[in-house]
Motif scaffolding. Structure first.
Motif, PDB file in Angstrom:
ATOM      1  N   UNK A 404       7.405  16.651  -7.636  1.00  0.00           N
ATOM      2  CA  UNK A 404       7.773  17.647  -6.623  1.00  0.00           C
ATOM      3  C   UNK A 404       6.620  17.836  -5.633  1.00  0.00           C
ATOM      4  N   UNK A 405       5.380  17.914  -6.160  1.00  0.00           N
ATOM      5  CA  UNK A 405       4.209  18.098  -5.299  1.00  0.00           C
ATOM      6  C   UNK A 405       4.016  16.884  -4.397  1.00  0.00           C
ATOM      7  N   UNK A 406       4.190  15.691  -4.975  1.00  0.00           N
ATOM      8  CA  UNK A 406       4.040  14.461  -4.190  1.00  0.00           C
ATOM      9  C   UNK A 406       5.097  14.399  -3.089  1.00  0.00           C
ATOM     10  N   UNK A 407       6.318  14.781  -3.409  1.00  0.00           N
ATOM     11  CA  UNK A 407       7.403  14.759  -2.420  1.00  0.00           C
ATOM     12  C   UNK A 407       7.120  15.741  -1.280  1.00  0.00           C
ATOM     13  N   UNK A 408       6.652  16.937  -1.623  1.00  0.00           N
ATOM     14  CA  UNK A 408       6.312  17.928  -0.598  1.00  0.00           C
ATOM     15  C   UNK A 408       5.180  17.416   0.295  1.00  0.00           C
ATOM     16  N   UNK A 409       4.217  16.744  -0.322  1.00  0.00           N
ATOM     17  CA  UNK A 409       3.092  16.206   0.439  1.00  0.00           C
ATOM     18  C   UNK A 409       3.543  15.087   1.369  1.00  0.00           C
ATOM     19  N   UNK A 410       4.452  14.253   0.891  1.00  0.00           N
ATOM     20  CA  UNK A 410       4.968  13.159   1.715  1.00  0.00           C
ATOM     21  C   UNK A 410       5.666  13.696   2.963  1.00  0.00           C
ATOM     22  N   UNK A 411       6.404  14.792   2.799  1.00  0.00           N
ATOM     23  CA  UNK A 411       7.116  15.386   3.928  1.00  0.00           C
ATOM     24  C   UNK A 411       6.154  15.878   5.003  1.00  0.00           C
ATOM     25  N   UNK A 431       4.163   4.528 -12.123  1.00  0.00           N
ATOM     26  CA  UNK A 431       5.556   4.068 -12.185  1.00  0.00           C
ATOM     27  C   UNK A 431       6.512   5.146 -11.673  1.00  0.00           C
ATOM     28  N   UNK A 432       6.260   6.398 -12.062  1.00  0.00           N
ATOM     29  CA  UNK A 432       7.154   7.488 -11.658  1.00  0.00           C
ATOM     30  C   UNK A 432       7.095   7.722 -10.158  1.00  0.00           C
ATOM     31  N   UNK A 433       5.913   7.682  -9.568  1.00  0.00           N
ATOM     32  CA  UNK A 433       5.760   7.904  -8.125  1.00  0.00           C
ATOM     33  C   UNK A 433       6.437   6.778  -7.347  1.00  0.00           C
ATOM     34  N   UNK A 434       6.231   5.542  -7.790  1.00  0.00           N
ATOM     35  CA  UNK A 434       6.865   4.409  -7.111  1.00  0.00           C
ATOM     36  C   UNK A 434       8.381   4.473  -7.209  1.00  0.00           C
ATOM     37  N   UNK A 435       8.887   4.875  -8.370  1.00  0.00           N
ATOM     38  CA  UNK A 435      10.338   4.953  -8.561  1.00  0.00           C
ATOM     39  C   UNK A 435      10.960   6.061  -7.713  1.00  0.00           C
ATOM     40  N   UNK A 436      10.217   7.157  -7.533  1.00  0.00           N
ATOM     41  CA  UNK A 436      10.764   8.303  -6.801  1.00  0.00           C
ATOM     42  C   UNK A 436      10.543   8.209  -5.299  1.00  0.00           C
ATOM     43  N   UNK A 437       9.472   7.522  -4.884  1.00  0.00           N
ATOM     44  CA  UNK A 437       9.120   7.489  -3.469  1.00  0.00           C
ATOM     45  C   UNK A 437       9.855   6.414  -2.703  1.00  0.00           C
ATOM     46  N   UNK A 438      10.018   6.643  -1.410  1.00  0.00           N
ATOM     47  CA  UNK A 438      10.685   5.680  -0.537  1.00  0.00           C
ATOM     48  C   UNK A 438       9.622   4.821   0.139  1.00  0.00           C
ATOM     49  N   UNK A 439       9.210   3.770  -0.556  1.00  0.00           N
ATOM     50  CA  UNK A 439       8.216   2.864  -0.002  1.00  0.00           C
ATOM     51  C   UNK A 439       6.804   3.434   0.025  1.00  0.00           C
ATOM     52  N   UNK A 440       6.527   4.446  -0.803  1.00  0.00           N
ATOM     53  CA  UNK A 440       5.199   5.039  -0.819  1.00  0.00           C
ATOM     54  C   UNK A 440       4.178   4.019  -1.319  1.00  0.00           C
ATOM     55  N   UNK A 441       3.003   4.024  -0.723  1.00  0.00           N
ATOM     56  CA  UNK A 441       1.926   3.131  -1.119  1.00  0.00           C
ATOM     57  C   UNK A 441       1.057   3.843  -2.143  1.00  0.00           C
ATOM     58  N   UNK A 442       0.872   3.216  -3.321  1.00  0.00           N
ATOM     59  CA  UNK A 442       0.034   3.809  -4.362  1.00  0.00           C
ATOM     60  C   UNK A 442      -1.143   2.892  -4.691  1.00  0.00           C
ATOM     61  N   UNK A 443      -2.205   3.491  -5.165  1.00  0.00           N
ATOM     62  CA  UNK A 443      -3.399   2.771  -5.606  1.00  0.00           C
ATOM     63  C   UNK A 443      -3.789   3.321  -6.968  1.00  0.00           C
ATOM     64  N   UNK A 444      -4.138   2.435  -7.891  1.00  0.00           N
ATOM     65  CA  UNK A 444      -4.529   2.890  -9.224  1.00  0.00           C
ATOM     66  C   UNK A 444      -5.981   2.492  -9.475  1.00  0.00           C
TER      67      UNK A 444
END
Length: 607
Positions: A404-411, A431-444
């Protein structure tokens, strides 16, 4: 752009300051020489004075100082014209990427006095010591960065005291102050400087030395260790190595570096550790030693005393265990000669406030089962992880809130940094962020990422226009990296030491940050999280009382804050007698078993 002018204008400022007092008077005296008939009608004394003044002006026009002023002015005009052709978006983007440098330049241009509160900027050190440090003539000719007033004072204090601890709060630029010390020493004939630091920040040190000074940086670590060390000994400059590599450097017998800088000096708080003994063996031979740490005393007064003993045994001998019971001000006055600390709120008036939020969740059924199983097994690490990942197809309550926090931040287009101690939590979150996000770029980013790649990863993350997510192991990304591009921080579980969390947050909330930083602590009701919060609260109180504010800070208009922890307990003073970390974990496990009605038994009190 404009920073190009700012970096080069320091020497020009000095040159102009030298001409300013005499130039108007000289121009006035030379005025008759501007007309032949005035010179003809003037008295002999006036003609002689005008001729002399005209000669002075010609000398100044042809001097290196005037050439430097002209070059700086030309650069300023060129930078301004180039900036006019850029869009507002491009200019703002450039400011965000270089906010710390821009702010320093703007502060110097518009400053009527020192950064923040004058006495705070000097670390509240005694007035006599502060005045003496403030009077040091700091040579910045080999620097390519402008120092803020409190940073200049920090460098002067270190040069005056020769062997001391710079304990500025994270985010205030301890690295650039250390580089200023080395650059000054080099301008006075010093040739060999040694920086000892954790592997995670080695590459950053190399980059900072190269970017902010004319000193040559040598990476005395890795495959080219021996060759780089030999080149450093022959040519001079700054050798950067790690605590582990230092003992393997091929140094000549009795080699004496001109200055030693120890970054994250709390790594050598144990006098029995081999790395402590190795560092001290080199530091003892150096005429100047600067130890840097934002957390000089995490747990014990004894540990701070050990740190001080490496620098000034006389001061260390005055520190006793019972000093932990003294008023904080009395304790700080003992260590003022070797300790300077300033806090962000005292010197960074432009730094946006941080907003720290506790996001409490109630465990779902699957979470409860995973947590109870870990408690029953006496697996402390499992208890901590179970509040985030429950090993079922059902998403945990914490993970739901995190998304939820990541989605709000993306907006809002904000960048997010997520910290966890555990590798499997990082993977699950990714995995959860990639599955929920629309093309979000992640770094681990974890301890498995080579140290040389970590800052590169952060730079790539920072360069993305808009939203991105960096998922980092708190022990790898929480120390030494600069992540001001992010304005949202998520801590998936509380840590055993408050300083670990503070360092992680300070990666984002530091000089150069242009947005308000929102810190979300994910906490689960009726779990180990609540017990750890109680402990963190107690430990933070100790650090605030003794290691947050130095007397050296309270002396001069350009320095600011530091303290020491005063109890013996590794458990942050929650028990007057002091309990070790392992014992602490056992107590939490026992308390949780009792709360859940589980039988007591053998436990594995892992981290």
């Amino acid at each position: 752009m404009l920073l190009e002018f700012g970096r080069a204008s320091g020497p020009a400022d000095s040159a102009a300051a030298g001409l300013a007092p005499v130039l108007p008077q000289t121009l006035h005296r030379a005025k008759p020489a501007g007309s032949w008939w005035r010179m003809l009608l003037a008295r002999a004394g006036t003609r002689k004075s005008a001729t002399t003044a005209l000669g002075d002006l010609r000398t100044w026009v042809d001097s290196p100082a005037t050439t430097l002023i002209h070059k700086s002015a030309t650069s300023a005009v060129g930078a301004a014209r180039r900036a006019e052709r850029l869009s507002a978006k491009r200019l703002w983007s450039d400011f965000q990427r270089n906010a710390a440098a821009y702010t320093t330049l703007l502060t110097e241009i518009g400053r009527a006095g020192p950064d923040g509160d004058a006495r705070a900027a000097r670390g509240f050190v005694p007035d006599e010591l502060a005045d003496e440090a403030g009077g040091v003539d700091l040579d910045t000719s080999l620097l390519s960065v402008r120092l803020r007033a409190y940073q200049a004072f920090g460098a002067k204090f270190a040069l005056l005291q020769r062997r001391c601890v710079l304990g500025d709060e994270m985010g205030l630029g301890k690295t650039v102050q250390a580089i200023a010390v080395l650059a000054h020493t080099a301008s006075r004939g010093g040739r060999h400087f040694l920086v000892v630091c954790p592997a995670s920040v080695l590459v950053n040190w190399i980059a900072e030395v190269s970017c902010h000074s004319a000193l040559a940086a040598h990476q005395a670590h890795g495959a080219s260790r021996d060759a780089a060390t030999a080149r450093w000994i022959k040519e001079g400059g700054v050798a950067v190595t790690t605590f582990e590599t230092l003992r393997r450097l091929p140094l000549p017998a009795g080699f004496r570096p001109d200055y030693v800088v120890v970054d994250e000096a709390h790594y050598i708080k144990n006098p029995q550790a081999q790395r402590t003994q190795t560092v001290n063996a080199v530091a003892e031979r150096a005429p100047g030693v600067l130890m840097m740490t934002g957390t000089p005393l995490e747990n014990r007064v004894e540990e701070f005393r050990d740190l001080v003993s490496y620098l000034d045994p006389t001061v260390a001998d005055t520190i006793t265990v019972s000093d932990g019971m003294l008023p904080a001000r009395d304790f700080r006055s003992k260590v003022a000669p070797v300790y300077l600390r300033r806090n962000q709120e005292d010197v960074l008036a432009e730094l946006p406030e941080s907003l720290e939020l506790e996001d409490w969740v109630v465990l779902a059924d699957a979470d409860e089962q995973a947590y109870s199983a870990a408690v029953g097994a006496g697996n402390f690490a499992g208890m901590r992880r179970a509040t985030v990942i429950n090993r079922t197809a059902v998403m945990s309550a914490k993970l739901e809130r995190l998304l939820e926090i990541v989605e709000e931040s993306a907006a809002s287009g904000w960048k997010v940094v997520i910290f966890s101690f555990f590798l499997d939590v990082l993977s699950e979150v990714d995995d959860a962020v990639l599955a929920a996000g629309d093309g979000v770029k992640t770094f681990q980013l974890s301890g498995r990422v080579p140290a040389a790649e970590r800052q590169r990863m952060v730079d790539e993350f920072s360069a993305i226009d808009g939203h991105a997510v960096l998922i980092s192991q708190i022990t790898a990304g929480g120390v030494g990296l600069n992540i001001q591009a992010a304005s949202v921080v998520i801590l998936t579980e509380p840590q055993l030491k408050p300083t670990i969390e503070q360092q992680a947050i300070a990666r984002c909330h530091r000089m150069g940050q242009t947005r308000r930083v929102r810190v979300h602590r994910l906490l689960a009701k009726d779990t180990v999280d609540e017990r750890l919060l109680e402990i963190l609260g107690g430990k933070s109180a100790l650090i605030a009382a003794y290691a947050r504010e130095s007397d050296a800070k309270k002396l001069d208009p350009a320095a600011v804050d530091g303290r020491l922890t005063g109890e013996r307990a590794d458990a942050a003073g929650t028990d007057a007698g002091g309990i070790g970390e392992g014992n602490l974990k056992q107590r939490i496990i026992a308390a949780e078993r009792q709360r859940l009605g589980l039988p007591s038994g053998a436990s594995r009190a892992q981290t």
